[in-house]
Scaffold this active site. Sequence first.
Site, PDB file in Angstrom:
ATOM      1  N   ASP A  22      -0.265   4.301   1.119  1.00 34.49           N
ATOM      2  CA  ASP A  22      -0.636   5.287   2.132  1.00 34.49           C
ATOM      3  C   ASP A  22       0.071   5.054   3.457  1.00 34.49           C
ATOM      4  O   ASP A  22       0.603   3.969   3.725  1.00 34.49           O
ATOM      5  CB  ASP A  22      -2.146   5.311   2.343  1.00 34.49           C
ATOM      6  CG  ASP A  22      -2.702   3.997   2.871  1.00 34.49           C
ATOM      7  OD1 ASP A  22      -2.258   2.935   2.391  1.00 34.49           O
ATOM      8  OD2 ASP A  22      -3.575   4.017   3.759  1.00 34.49           O
ATOM      9  N   GLU A  74       4.199  -6.237   3.597  1.00 36.99           N
ATOM     10  CA  GLU A  74       4.053  -5.603   4.895  1.00 36.99           C
ATOM     11  C   GLU A  74       5.307  -5.871   5.736  1.00 36.99           C
ATOM     12  O   GLU A  74       6.012  -6.866   5.520  1.00 36.99           O
ATOM     13  CB  GLU A  74       2.831  -6.169   5.626  1.00 36.99           C
ATOM     14  CG  GLU A  74       1.493  -5.683   5.098  1.00 36.99           C
ATOM     15  CD  GLU A  74       1.106  -4.314   5.651  1.00 36.99           C
ATOM     16  OE1 GLU A  74       1.927  -3.703   6.378  1.00 36.99           O
ATOM     17  OE2 GLU A  74      -0.011  -3.860   5.349  1.00 36.99           O
ATOM     18  N   ASP A  89       6.148   1.172   7.571  1.00 35.66           N
ATOM     19  CA  ASP A  89       4.823   0.780   7.077  1.00 35.66           C
ATOM     20  C   ASP A  89       4.369   1.708   5.965  1.00 35.66           C
ATOM     21  O   ASP A  89       3.684   2.696   6.208  1.00 35.66           O
ATOM     22  CB  ASP A  89       3.844   0.804   8.248  1.00 35.66           C
ATOM     23  CG  ASP A  89       2.523   0.128   7.953  1.00 35.66           C
ATOM     24  OD1 ASP A  89       2.417  -0.534   6.913  1.00 35.66           O
ATOM     25  OD2 ASP A  89       1.601   0.262   8.776  1.00 35.66           O
ATOM     26  N   GLU A 128      -5.107   1.735   2.794  1.00 36.38           N
ATOM     27  CA  GLU A 128      -5.019   0.534   3.627  1.00 36.38           C
ATOM     28  C   GLU A 128      -5.176   0.866   5.106  1.00 36.38           C
ATOM     29  O   GLU A 128      -5.655   0.038   5.893  1.00 36.38           O
ATOM     30  CB  GLU A 128      -3.684  -0.175   3.389  1.00 36.38           C
ATOM     31  CG  GLU A 128      -3.572  -1.552   4.045  1.00 36.38           C
ATOM     32  CD  GLU A 128      -3.041  -1.519   5.475  1.00 36.38           C
ATOM     33  OE1 GLU A 128      -3.147  -2.549   6.173  1.00 36.38           O
ATOM     34  OE2 GLU A 128      -2.513  -0.463   5.905  1.00 36.38           O
ATOM     35  N   GLU A 129      -4.760   2.078   5.493  1.00 36.10           N
ATOM     36  CA  GLU A 129      -4.690   2.422   6.914  1.00 36.10           C
ATOM     37  C   GLU A 129      -6.005   2.958   7.483  1.00 36.10           C
ATOM     38  O   GLU A 129      -6.039   3.413   8.628  1.00 36.10           O
ATOM     39  CB  GLU A 129      -3.582   3.473   7.134  1.00 36.10           C
ATOM     40  CG  GLU A 129      -2.186   3.026   6.709  1.00 36.10           C
ATOM     41  CD  GLU A 129      -1.585   1.979   7.638  1.00 36.10           C
ATOM     42  OE1 GLU A 129      -2.302   1.519   8.548  1.00 36.10           O
ATOM     43  OE2 GLU A 129      -0.416   1.622   7.454  1.00 36.10           O
ATOM     44  N   HIS A 140       0.821  -1.208   0.000  1.00 35.42           N
ATOM     45  CA  HIS A 140       0.000   0.000   0.000  1.00 35.42           C
ATOM     46  C   HIS A 140       0.857   1.261   0.000  1.00 35.42           C
ATOM     47  O   HIS A 140       1.949   1.298   0.575  1.00 35.42           O
ATOM     48  CB  HIS A 140      -0.991  -0.003   1.166  1.00 35.42           C
ATOM     49  CG  HIS A 140      -0.384  -0.050   2.535  1.00 35.42           C
ATOM     50  ND1 HIS A 140       0.056   1.072   3.197  1.00 35.42           N
ATOM     51  CD2 HIS A 140      -0.155  -1.089   3.370  1.00 35.42           C
ATOM     52  CE1 HIS A 140       0.517   0.735   4.391  1.00 35.42           C
ATOM     53  NE2 HIS A 140       0.415  -0.567   4.531  1.00 35.42           N
ATOM     54  N   HIS A 171       3.608   2.941  12.577  1.00 33.31           N
ATOM     55  CA  HIS A 171       2.747   4.017  13.096  1.00 33.31           C
ATOM     56  C   HIS A 171       3.374   4.777  14.267  1.00 33.31           C
ATOM     57  O   HIS A 171       2.782   5.745  14.751  1.00 33.31           O
ATOM     58  CB  HIS A 171       1.375   3.491  13.536  1.00 33.31           C
ATOM     59  CG  HIS A 171       0.632   2.756  12.476  1.00 33.31           C
ATOM     60  ND1 HIS A 171      -0.627   2.220  12.691  1.00 33.31           N
ATOM     61  CD2 HIS A 171       0.933   2.459  11.193  1.00 33.31           C
ATOM     62  CE1 HIS A 171      -1.056   1.621  11.583  1.00 33.31           C
ATOM     63  NE2 HIS A 171      -0.112   1.757  10.668  1.00 33.31           N
TER      64      HIS A 171
END
Length: 373
Positions: A92, A175, A116, A146-147, A90, A349
């Site tokens: 984002d 991932e 990430d 995705e988030e 992903h 994150h």
Amino acid sequence: METLLDLNLPATELTAVICDIASVSGEEKALADVVEASLSAYEHLAVDRDGDTVVARTGRAAGSGDTARPGDTARSGDTARSGRVVVAGHLDTVPIAANLPTKRDGDLLWGRGTVDMKGGVAVMLRLAAHITEPVRDVTYVFYDNEEVEAERNGLGRISRTRPEWLEADFAVLMEPTAAAVEGGCNGTLRATIGLSGQAAHSARWWMGDNAIHRAGDVLRRLSAYTPAVVDVDGLTYREGLNAVAIDGGIAGNVIPDRCTVTVNYRFAPDKDEEQAFAHVRDVFDGYEIELADSAPGARPGLGRPAAAAFIEAVGAEVRAKEGWTDVARFSALGVPAVNYGPGDPQLAHADDERVPLGEIALCEDRMFAWLAP
């Protein structure tokens, strides 16, 4: 003219470049634009786009105007290639927390998206650009959102509207796994257990029936519950059934007539969602129970030839994925999948998100070993 990424940069340097193109969920357009333009410059790739999801495919006749589509089989006598695989990641990130632009400190790259999962995206871009005749055809999927909530997820969107883009024998979701292979994933569901009583003034409590007190038996069942440990395709998945919320009460002087206990069941990918909910109903037999939400697990499919070749090529530790990831979206389409990428998932994150550059380089080398002739 659209700015192009320099895909001759090593993945370690490319990671910093794409991290510095901010792409918080819902704001991926700038990065999607540059990814689409950069990959479209390569004749061996057929590039499509859906919203801010970019899909690039290799094909046996790419560049001749007759690019193979997903699901195409090898021509007679074509033994150099076998099947098709998907490599996905992903674009984002979660919101920026004063952690862009990136900074390098020795072997560490700091900044939003380094873990990430733009290290994995950089590896994907390098693979797409430089492996012009892979040993098996590849579909690279760079997707948006995705988030955030599942209905916005770009991979989910194309799985519903353009499932042919995801046809494959095997998939790798890049991932962060700290360069280990995490096969499949557990499924997850949440269910609510409704408990009824009789409201009354707490000064005359004997006139009522306390619904919160009725939760005691539910909690005792959970305390006595022994979660299963399940072998699926040679990997061990640990299940879990836990209370995650209790809601009840009217006022400080009222015996409550309603209480709800919410439980979360993490189930091994040998079960589908219906079987998982049936198990929860069995555990709480006699109670009013409703399904709040669920998502299926994903089998790793390690017995598939493409999966076996991947495990051999990367030479990494293989373990079960205990949490839920988008590999389940591939599994729902009949495509077994694993998670594999650079970065410690526990730093995803985080404000101090950072990735060892050596892990990015290692993943790049291993993925090249799997796909390059």
